[in-house]
Design a protein around this motif. Sequence first.
Motif, mmCIF file in Angstrom:
data_model
loop_
_atom_site.group_PDB
_atom_site.id
_atom_site.type_symbol
_atom_site.label_atom_id
_atom_site.label_comp_id
_atom_site.label_asym_id
_atom_site.label_seq_id
_atom_site.Cartn_x
_atom_site.Cartn_y
_atom_site.Cartn_z
ATOM 1 N N ALA A 19 -77.592 96.015 95.690
ATOM 2 C CA ALA A 19 -76.609 96.921 95.106
ATOM 3 C C ALA A 19 -77.263 97.868 94.113
ATOM 4 O O ALA A 19 -76.951 99.069 94.072
ATOM 5 N N ARG A 21 -80.400 98.879 94.055
ATOM 6 C CA ARG A 21 -81.169 99.897 94.769
ATOM 7 C C ARG A 21 -80.248 100.960 95.352
ATOM 8 O O ARG A 21 -80.537 102.148 95.311
ATOM 9 N N PHE A 22 -79.114 100.490 95.856
ATOM 10 C CA PHE A 22 -78.162 101.425 96.455
ATOM 11 C C PHE A 22 -77.659 102.427 95.414
ATOM 12 O O PHE A 22 -77.642 103.633 95.651
ATOM 13 N N LEU A 25 -80.488 104.882 94.498
ATOM 14 C CA LEU A 25 -80.752 105.874 95.548
ATOM 15 C C LEU A 25 -79.592 106.865 95.654
ATOM 16 O O LEU A 25 -79.803 108.059 95.923
ATOM 17 N N THR A 26 -78.372 106.370 95.420
ATOM 18 C CA THR A 26 -77.222 107.276 95.453
ATOM 19 C C THR A 26 -77.352 108.335 94.365
ATOM 20 O O THR A 26 -77.112 109.523 94.594
ATOM 21 N N VAL A 28 -80.118 109.361 93.037
ATOM 22 C CA VAL A 28 -81.183 110.282 93.454
ATOM 23 C C VAL A 28 -80.617 111.323 94.427
ATOM 24 O O VAL A 28 -80.876 112.517 94.309
ATOM 25 N N CYS A 29 -79.815 110.840 95.391
ATOM 26 C CA CYS A 29 -79.231 111.751 96.384
ATOM 27 C C CYS A 29 -78.375 112.810 95.720
ATOM 28 O O CYS A 29 -78.483 114.002 96.026
ATOM 29 N N PHE A 30 -77.513 112.370 94.798
ATOM 30 C CA PHE A 30 -76.620 113.334 94.160
ATOM 31 C C PHE A 30 -77.408 114.374 93.368
ATOM 32 O O PHE A 30 -77.109 115.571 93.429
ATOM 33 N N MET A 32 -80.432 115.314 93.929
ATOM 34 C CA MET A 32 -81.123 116.199 94.882
ATOM 35 C C MET A 32 -80.179 117.250 95.417
ATOM 36 O O MET A 32 -80.510 118.437 95.494
ATOM 37 N N LEU B 55 -82.966 99.835 102.548
ATOM 38 C CA LEU B 55 -82.407 101.090 102.053
ATOM 39 C C LEU B 55 -83.448 102.200 101.999
ATOM 40 O O LEU B 55 -83.130 103.361 102.215
ATOM 41 N N LEU B 73 -80.346 118.991 100.901
ATOM 42 C CA LEU B 73 -81.287 117.892 100.731
ATOM 43 C C LEU B 73 -80.568 116.733 100.037
ATOM 44 O O LEU B 73 -80.238 116.833 98.865
ATOM 45 N N ILE B 81 -77.690 106.012 103.496
ATOM 46 C CA ILE B 81 -77.905 104.827 102.652
ATOM 47 C C ILE B 81 -76.580 104.112 102.402
ATOM 48 O O ILE B 81 -76.552 102.894 102.302
ATOM 49 N N PHE B 85 -76.302 100.385 103.449
ATOM 50 C CA PHE B 85 -75.944 99.417 102.407
ATOM 51 C C PHE B 85 -74.820 98.510 102.889
ATOM 52 O O PHE B 85 -74.889 97.298 102.767
#
Lengths: 293, 164
Positions: A19, A21-22, A25-26, A28-30, A32, B55, B73, B81, B85
């Motif tokens: 969770a 990590r999720f 990464l989320t 990071v995505c936002f 980006m 992930l 991007l 993900i 997940f």
Amino acid sequence: MAVSDSKTAVGSRALESLALRFVLLTLVCFSMMLADHRDNHLSRVRQALSIIVYPIQLAVDFPFSAYAWLRDSTEDRTNLAAENRRLDQALTEAEFRLQQFEALSVENARLRELLDATSSLDDRRLVAEVLSVDLDPYRQRFVLNRGVDDGVFVGQAILDRHGVVGQVVSVAQWTSEAVLITDADHALPVVVNRNGLRTIAVGTGDQGRLRLPYLTNTADVEVGDLLVSSGLGEVFPSGYPVARVLELQSRPGQAFADVIAEPVSALDRDQEVMLLFSDIEAHVNAVDIAELR
Amino acid sequence: MSRGAQSNVFAISSLILALALSVVPVPQGIALFKPDWVAVLLIYWTITQPFRFGLFTAFAMGLALDVLTGDLLGQNTLALITVVFLSLRFHLRIRAFPVSQIVGSVIVMLALYQFILFWIDGVAGRSVSPLARIGPVVSGAIFILIALVTRDTGERNTRTRIEA
């Protein structure tokens, strides 16, 4: 295999870290997406990543280009001769029309000098090939085999031998991505060639259809009118053919008429297109591009 | 060991193939039903072999897909993900389901995937096409169904091997 172990002993810890990590990464995505959406901050990153996916693009394109090559190299002699004759005729015709063009362009330049207006008829061109790569079936976008290395820049106009095709939206090292004028997110300023009436041609998302939503019911437009680029958007140079008016429906009670136009360029059949370098590249409007993305 | 490495190569090359397939030009009519190959494959791998990909693989694949398709991007990345997940979080439960329910949960995940793409398109001010989003979900689910059914015998074999 330690499958049964991990279920019991590491169970909740593993879940927590999954969770965590999720969530990371989320985030990071936002960030980006935000950086990419606002002012294209990540064009460098995109450029670097595009080098990695370049082999995939080439691999996808390979069967199509190999098939084209095979078809070309096994072409029947009679077909070749016929094509040669046809091209010869076309060339003669084009040269014949070019004779007048020389005289006309000189005359045009002289008249413009009299009017004290600038003219730019000779633009530098670069031929690019369309890679057989399908980006998204719902957008009219395609990939060209020219990139930063060839001097391609964002906002560059793309033509084929019939008229305006689209413009470059992002550039990678060896490839670039272009949007067609029929893409639903694209609009370009045009003039009616017959009378100089200015308007805007908006893409519909349907290949072979442009809409002219800002023409009044009483505007002087007829079916068959040629629309040429007006150069007002500072992306497309003026005077290149864009589309022909196909349907015209005045709507009483509405402010604007319903006008549909058909692009003159062979948008879905193009294998080779031309990238245009002209003096407008110096002041390509950053706002236009930001809005387009 | 070499057998594991071999199947690793197989799995990774299947992901690269999925990337290529997602940009292969297909005729207009079929294009509406082109599955999201990368999402479908990652769901499949994470459900069947949850310890192979995680992930970060999904993140990398998403970035590649973003660059390949010229989307924002992070757009496909976020969608991927999220889906991976979910399938990692619930893979034990999903694996215990009968095939019909597995396909049902895959449909939910693929619909979520499409919804995230759709939602970001909308927020970013790009044109959206809500109806066209249904096709990939349907075809993706059909693909998973076929993969599961054809794999059924192999699955049984590995299960007995693990338990033994």
